[in-house]
Design a protein around this motif. Structure first.
Motif, PDB file in Angstrom:
ATOM      1  N   LEU A   1       1.820  -3.582  -8.741  1.00 57.79           N
ATOM      2  CA  LEU A   1       0.428  -3.907  -8.438  1.00 57.79           C
ATOM      3  C   LEU A   1      -0.007  -5.230  -9.052  1.00 57.79           C
ATOM      4  O   LEU A   1      -0.874  -5.925  -8.501  1.00 57.79           O
ATOM      5  CB  LEU A   1      -0.484  -2.774  -8.935  1.00 57.79           C
ATOM      6  CG  LEU A   1      -1.988  -2.919  -8.663  1.00 57.79           C
ATOM      7  CD1 LEU A   1      -2.255  -3.049  -7.164  1.00 57.79           C
ATOM      8  CD2 LEU A   1      -2.749  -1.730  -9.237  1.00 57.79           C
ATOM      9  N   GLU A   2       0.613  -5.617 -10.184  1.00 53.71           N
ATOM     10  CA  GLU A   2       0.145  -6.820 -10.879  1.00 53.71           C
ATOM     11  C   GLU A   2       0.230  -8.074 -10.029  1.00 53.71           C
ATOM     12  O   GLU A   2      -0.524  -9.023 -10.247  1.00 53.71           O
ATOM     13  CB  GLU A   2       0.912  -7.014 -12.196  1.00 53.71           C
ATOM     14  CG  GLU A   2       2.398  -7.290 -12.056  1.00 53.71           C
ATOM     15  CD  GLU A   2       3.218  -6.010 -11.973  1.00 53.71           C
ATOM     16  OE1 GLU A   2       4.458  -6.107 -11.959  1.00 53.71           O
ATOM     17  OE2 GLU A   2       2.624  -4.918 -11.913  1.00 53.71           O
ATOM     18  N   TRP A   3       1.149  -8.109  -9.058  1.00 53.99           N
ATOM     19  CA  TRP A   3       1.201  -9.303  -8.203  1.00 53.99           C
ATOM     20  C   TRP A   3       0.600  -9.058  -6.825  1.00 53.99           C
ATOM     21  O   TRP A   3       0.757  -9.850  -5.904  1.00 53.99           O
ATOM     22  CB  TRP A   3       2.614  -9.854  -8.105  1.00 53.99           C
ATOM     23  CG  TRP A   3       3.679  -8.985  -7.553  1.00 53.99           C
ATOM     24  CD1 TRP A   3       4.384  -8.036  -8.209  1.00 53.99           C
ATOM     25  CD2 TRP A   3       4.196  -8.996  -6.202  1.00 53.99           C
ATOM     26  NE1 TRP A   3       5.301  -7.440  -7.367  1.00 53.99           N
ATOM     27  CE2 TRP A   3       5.219  -8.012  -6.140  1.00 53.99           C
ATOM     28  CE3 TRP A   3       3.906  -9.726  -5.061  1.00 53.99           C
ATOM     29  CZ2 TRP A   3       5.935  -7.749  -4.970  1.00 53.99           C
ATOM     30  CZ3 TRP A   3       4.622  -9.470  -3.899  1.00 53.99           C
ATOM     31  CH2 TRP A   3       5.614  -8.496  -3.861  1.00 53.99           C
ATOM     32  N   LEU A   4      -0.140  -7.965  -6.680  1.00 47.18           N
ATOM     33  CA  LEU A   4      -0.958  -7.674  -5.499  1.00 47.18           C
ATOM     34  C   LEU A   4      -0.168  -7.792  -4.186  1.00 47.18           C
ATOM     35  O   LEU A   4      -0.501  -8.604  -3.307  1.00 47.18           O
ATOM     36  CB  LEU A   4      -2.177  -8.598  -5.456  1.00 47.18           C
ATOM     37  CG  LEU A   4      -3.109  -8.498  -6.679  1.00 47.18           C
ATOM     38  CD1 LEU A   4      -4.197  -9.545  -6.596  1.00 47.18           C
ATOM     39  CD2 LEU A   4      -3.698  -7.107  -6.776  1.00 47.18           C
ATOM     40  N   PRO A   5       0.859  -7.015  -4.019  1.00 50.91           N
ATOM     41  CA  PRO A   5       1.631  -7.072  -2.765  1.00 50.91           C
ATOM     42  C   PRO A   5       0.824  -6.541  -1.587  1.00 50.91           C
ATOM     43  O   PRO A   5      -0.086  -5.715  -1.759  1.00 50.91           O
ATOM     44  CB  PRO A   5       2.829  -6.152  -3.069  1.00 50.91           C
ATOM     45  CG  PRO A   5       2.333  -5.203  -4.111  1.00 50.91           C
ATOM     46  CD  PRO A   5       1.377  -5.989  -4.951  1.00 50.91           C
TER      47      PRO A   5
ATOM     48  N   PRO B   1      -2.256   2.384   5.366  1.00 54.54           N
ATOM     49  CA  PRO B   1      -1.697   1.933   4.086  1.00 54.54           C
ATOM     50  C   PRO B   1      -2.692   1.108   3.287  1.00 54.54           C
ATOM     51  O   PRO B   1      -2.757   1.213   2.059  1.00 54.54           O
ATOM     52  CB  PRO B   1      -0.482   1.099   4.511  1.00 54.54           C
ATOM     53  CG  PRO B   1      -0.124   1.588   5.872  1.00 54.54           C
ATOM     54  CD  PRO B   1      -1.414   1.984   6.509  1.00 54.54           C
ATOM     55  N   GLN B   2      -3.483   0.282   3.978  1.00 49.80           N
ATOM     56  CA  GLN B   2      -4.459  -0.545   3.272  1.00 49.80           C
ATOM     57  C   GLN B   2      -5.486   0.316   2.533  1.00 49.80           C
ATOM     58  O   GLN B   2      -5.875   0.004   1.401  1.00 49.80           O
ATOM     59  CB  GLN B   2      -5.169  -1.489   4.257  1.00 49.80           C
ATOM     60  CG  GLN B   2      -4.284  -2.597   4.806  1.00 49.80           C
ATOM     61  CD  GLN B   2      -3.501  -2.176   6.043  1.00 49.80           C
ATOM     62  OE1 GLN B   2      -3.380  -0.981   6.341  1.00 49.80           O
ATOM     63  NE2 GLN B   2      -2.969  -3.146   6.777  1.00 49.80           N
ATOM     64  N   GLU B   3      -5.917   1.408   3.167  1.00 55.51           N
ATOM     65  CA  GLU B   3      -6.877   2.297   2.514  1.00 55.51           C
ATOM     66  C   GLU B   3      -6.272   2.972   1.289  1.00 55.51           C
ATOM     67  O   GLU B   3      -6.914   3.078   0.236  1.00 55.51           O
ATOM     68  CB  GLU B   3      -7.364   3.359   3.512  1.00 55.51           C
ATOM     69  CG  GLU B   3      -8.240   2.812   4.627  1.00 55.51           C
ATOM     70  CD  GLU B   3      -8.542   3.857   5.684  1.00 55.51           C
ATOM     71  OE1 GLU B   3      -9.741   4.058   5.960  1.00 55.51           O
ATOM     72  OE2 GLU B   3      -7.597   4.475   6.217  1.00 55.51           O
ATOM     73  N   ILE B   4      -5.028   3.417   1.424  1.00 53.01           N
ATOM     74  CA  ILE B   4      -4.365   4.067   0.294  1.00 53.01           C
ATOM     75  C   ILE B   4      -4.097   3.060  -0.817  1.00 53.01           C
ATOM     76  O   ILE B   4      -4.263   3.358  -2.007  1.00 53.01           O
ATOM     77  CB  ILE B   4      -3.046   4.723   0.744  1.00 53.01           C
ATOM     78  CG1 ILE B   4      -3.317   5.781   1.821  1.00 53.01           C
ATOM     79  CG2 ILE B   4      -2.321   5.328  -0.444  1.00 53.01           C
ATOM     80  CD1 ILE B   4      -4.234   6.906   1.372  1.00 53.01           C
ATOM     81  N   MET B   5      -3.703   1.832  -0.449  1.00 58.50           N
ATOM     82  CA  MET B   5      -3.474   0.794  -1.444  1.00 58.50           C
ATOM     83  C   MET B   5      -4.758   0.445  -2.177  1.00 58.50           C
ATOM     84  O   MET B   5      -4.752   0.206  -3.391  1.00 58.50           O
ATOM     85  CB  MET B   5      -2.859  -0.432  -0.769  1.00 58.50           C
ATOM     86  CG  MET B   5      -1.399  -0.206  -0.353  1.00 58.50           C
ATOM     87  SD  MET B   5      -0.809  -1.294   0.990  1.00 58.50           S
ATOM     88  CE  MET B   5      -0.982  -2.903   0.268  1.00 58.50           C
ATOM     89  N   ALA B   6      -5.885   0.448  -1.462  1.00 54.65           N
ATOM     90  CA  ALA B   6      -7.171   0.201  -2.115  1.00 54.65           C
ATOM     91  C   ALA B   6      -7.491   1.318  -3.108  1.00 54.65           C
ATOM     92  O   ALA B   6      -7.982   1.060  -4.215  1.00 54.65           O
ATOM     93  CB  ALA B   6      -8.273   0.082  -1.072  1.00 54.65           C
ATOM     94  N   ASP B   7      -7.200   2.558  -2.728  1.00 55.68           N
ATOM     95  CA  ASP B   7      -7.420   3.675  -3.653  1.00 55.68           C
ATOM     96  C   ASP B   7      -6.592   3.502  -4.919  1.00 55.68           C
ATOM     97  O   ASP B   7      -7.073   3.793  -6.032  1.00 55.68           O
ATOM     98  CB  ASP B   7      -7.051   4.997  -2.980  1.00 55.68           C
ATOM     99  CG  ASP B   7      -8.054   5.420  -1.916  1.00 55.68           C
ATOM    100  OD1 ASP B   7      -9.178   4.888  -1.926  1.00 55.68           O
ATOM    101  OD2 ASP B   7      -7.701   6.282  -1.093  1.00 55.68           O
ATOM    102  N   ILE B   8      -5.353   3.049  -4.764  1.00 56.54           N
ATOM    103  CA  ILE B   8      -4.495   2.837  -5.925  1.00 56.54           C
ATOM    104  C   ILE B   8      -5.063   1.736  -6.812  1.00 56.54           C
ATOM    105  O   ILE B   8      -5.042   1.834  -8.049  1.00 56.54           O
ATOM    106  CB  ILE B   8      -3.065   2.493  -5.473  1.00 56.54           C
ATOM    107  CG1 ILE B   8      -2.424   3.717  -4.801  1.00 56.54           C
ATOM    108  CG2 ILE B   8      -2.204   2.020  -6.649  1.00 56.54           C
ATOM    109  CD1 ILE B   8      -1.084   3.437  -4.149  1.00 56.54           C
ATOM    110  N   ARG B   9      -5.580   0.703  -6.192  1.00 56.62           N
ATOM    111  CA  ARG B   9      -6.197  -0.377  -6.979  1.00 56.62           C
ATOM    112  C   ARG B   9      -7.416   0.132  -7.748  1.00 56.62           C
ATOM    113  O   ARG B   9      -7.617  -0.217  -8.922  1.00 56.62           O
ATOM    114  CB  ARG B   9      -6.588  -1.529  -6.048  1.00 56.62           C
ATOM    115  CG  ARG B   9      -5.377  -2.289  -5.514  1.00 56.62           C
ATOM    116  CD  ARG B   9      -5.665  -2.981  -4.212  1.00 56.62           C
ATOM    117  NE  ARG B   9      -6.683  -4.008  -4.331  1.00 56.62           N
ATOM    118  CZ  ARG B   9      -7.308  -4.564  -3.285  1.00 56.62           C
ATOM    119  NH1 ARG B   9      -7.007  -4.143  -2.050  1.00 56.62           N
ATOM    120  NH2 ARG B   9      -8.213  -5.498  -3.464  1.00 56.62           N
TER     121      ARG B   9
END
Length: 251
Positions: free
Chosen positions: A177-181, A209-217
């Motif tokens: 996550l640190e490099w925001l893939p 995937p974008q929604e799930i990735m936002a949740d992870i962020r």
């Protein structure tokens, strides 16, 4: 029932790409150690199964009408034993199906037995045709018993495999996550296309995937927000928002 092909040794599947294709033979592939990817094609779709034989060897049996290939991530290597036969015992054939697959976990004793079978096939390679045929039949029978009696389970169904792929994609995203893939980066790491990622995320999570990735962020942001020394501006930057206000609106 003669042995059509015998393969063994190190494989570096991550160094080359082969599309899915039918072997037209029963393929026993034993991953003695290391890591690789089994890609299978079914119904016009391709799905990947990550195989890691670090703690225990893994055996995979594929039917003659199974379209598949062996791949790897960068740096992957594995040691394999491959036996291809024109026919196998009818009871195992019925269980697997001509286009089916089965995966089993092997014990240390099983691993040693497979290595012994390999060595026997090699050492008998100059024997008379009749003797060599008999050796190949014995090895085939041993392999069949291994897949009939071992701790077997069919390779994950489409839904099970999709759930595993989604879980692995989320785990990889958290770790990087640190490099925001982005979704393309996740797909490349998982050897999946962005379109396939979208399909399996919607199937498993009911979201993109974008929604799930936002949740992870946001999960990561909440962890940092527990530390009063970290400003909202720093948190916003770390989780990919241009400003604290943009992060607050999204949150």
């Amino acid at each position: 029932m003669e042995l059509h092909y015998l393969g063994m040794g190190k494989r570096f599947y991550g160094r080359r790409f082969l599309p899915c294709y039918q072997r037209y033979r029963w393929e026993f592939q034993i991953i003695l150690e290391g890591r690789c990817i089994l890609r299978r094609s079914e119904g016009g779709r391709e799905e990947d199964l990550r195989i890691e034989a670090d703690a225990a060897a893994i055996g995979v049996l594929c039917g003659p009408e199974s379209a598949h290939t062996w791949l790897g991530r960068e740096g992957d290597e594995c040691e394999v034993a491959v036996f291809q036969y024109h026919q196998i015992a009818p009871d195992l054939s019925r269980q697997i199906g001509l286009s089916g697959r089965r995966m089993i976990a092997l014990t240390e004793a099983d691993r040693s037995r497979v290595q012994a079978w390999l060595q026997r096939c090699v050492s008998e390679s100059s024997a008379t045709p009749e003797r060599l045929r008999r050796v190949h039949q014995i090895v085939r029978t041993e392999l069949e018993l291994l897949f009939l009696q071992g701790p077997a389970g069919r390779i994950a169904s489409g839904s099970d495999l999709a759930a595993r792929q989604v879980a692995e994609a989320m785990e990889w995203y958290r770790a990087n996550l640190e490099w925001l893939p982005g979704i393309a980066d996740v797909g490349k790491a998982m050897h999946l296309s962005p379109a396939h990622l979208r399909r399996i995320f919607h199937r498993v999570k009911g979201a993109s995937p974008q929604e799930i990735m936002a949740d992870i962020r946001f999960e990561r942001a909440l962890q940092w927000m527990r530390d009063s020394r970290v400003t909202l501006e720093v948190i916003a930057e770390q989780v990919g928002f241009g400003s604290a206000s943009a992060f607050s609106r999204a949150f």
